[in-house]
Design a protein around this motif. Structure first.
Motif, PDB file in Angstrom:
ATOM      1  N   LYS A 116      35.964  44.813  38.262  1.00 26.22           N
ATOM      2  CA  LYS A 116      35.780  44.375  36.880  1.00 26.22           C
ATOM      3  C   LYS A 116      36.909  44.895  36.002  1.00 26.22           C
ATOM      4  O   LYS A 116      37.439  44.185  35.172  1.00 26.22           O
ATOM      5  N   VAL A 148      39.634  41.345  35.565  1.00 25.68           N
ATOM      6  CA  VAL A 148      39.015  40.505  34.555  1.00 25.68           C
ATOM      7  C   VAL A 148      39.817  40.560  33.270  1.00 25.68           C
ATOM      8  O   VAL A 148      40.042  41.626  32.711  1.00 25.68           O
ATOM      9  N   SER A 184      39.450  39.846  29.650  1.00 23.87           N
ATOM     10  CA  SER A 184      38.261  39.635  28.835  1.00 23.87           C
ATOM     11  C   SER A 184      38.583  39.740  27.354  1.00 23.87           C
ATOM     12  O   SER A 184      39.653  40.177  26.961  1.00 23.87           O
ATOM     13  N   LEU A 205      33.312  37.299  29.317  1.00 22.40           N
ATOM     14  CA  LEU A 205      34.201  36.731  30.317  1.00 22.40           C
ATOM     15  C   LEU A 205      34.318  35.227  30.136  1.00 22.40           C
ATOM     16  O   LEU A 205      33.328  34.542  29.895  1.00 22.40           O
ATOM     17  N   LYS A 240      34.897  34.521  35.162  1.00 24.01           N
ATOM     18  CA  LYS A 240      33.609  34.713  35.840  1.00 24.01           C
ATOM     19  C   LYS A 240      33.691  34.194  37.272  1.00 24.01           C
ATOM     20  O   LYS A 240      33.220  34.828  38.211  1.00 24.01           O
ATOM     21  N   GLU A 259      35.919  36.527  39.318  1.00 29.51           N
ATOM     22  CA  GLU A 259      35.179  37.748  39.639  1.00 29.51           C
ATOM     23  C   GLU A 259      34.154  37.485  40.740  1.00 29.51           C
ATOM     24  O   GLU A 259      34.017  38.275  41.681  1.00 29.51           O
ATOM     25  N   LYS A 260      33.473  36.351  40.676  1.00 29.09           N
ATOM     26  CA  LYS A 260      32.490  35.981  41.694  1.00 29.09           C
ATOM     27  C   LYS A 260      33.170  35.834  43.062  1.00 29.09           C
ATOM     28  O   LYS A 260      32.658  36.307  44.079  1.00 29.09           O
TER      29      LYS A 260
END
Length: 145
Positions: free
Chosen positions: A45, A49, A51, A61, A66, A69-70
């Motif tokens: 994270k 990311v 952000s 996000l 997102k 990150e997934k």
């Protein structure tokens, strides 16, 4: 019998512990694995990311981030599963080679030629499995840097 099974389990556990110590890696208890998963999740994270700060101080996000990150979490999970599987597989091979082969030889259950056939390439397979596992661990270390 039961003694050989216990020997095999203790050999497998010892191989796993020795391998962990050699490379200082894969945790063996559920708590250690959970702690590592949380840590790697927190690390990803922070590192991966992009952000924006929301009104309440929480990070918001974007849909692309997102999804990224997934995908990273899924990749980390798959690689971790591969590492764990290879470690368990190597321990099982080592147990087969040390405990069962020794017992078969000592009790003269099979002739030497038959033992060679049954355990034909197991040492080579065990070494290859270890190399693969070691590469997975090294790759994980490189991705953390």
């Amino acid at each position: 019998g039961m003694a050989e099974e216990q020997d095999a389990c203790s050999v497998a556990q010892q191989v796993k512990q020795n391998t962990d110590q050699e490379l200082g890696s894969t945790p063996t208890t559920t708590e250690e694995r959970d702690s590592e998963n949380k840590k790697s999740s927190d690390d990803s994270k922070e590192e991966d990311v992009d952000s924006q700060a929301g009104g309440d101080g929480e990070e918001v996000l974007s849909p692309q981030n997102k999804e990224k990150e997934k995908q990273l979490k899924r990749r980390e999970f798959i690689i971790k599963e591969l590492r764990d599987t290879e470690l368990n597989y190597r321990a099982s091979l080592e147990a087969a080679l040390t405990v069962f082969q020794r017992e078969i030889r000592a009790k003269k259950i099979l002739h030497e030629q038959q033992i060679g056939i049954v355990f034909n390439n197991m040492h080579d397979i065990e070494r290859l499995s270890f190399k693969f596992w070691k590469k997975l661990v090294e790759r994980k270390r490189e991705s953390k840097v």
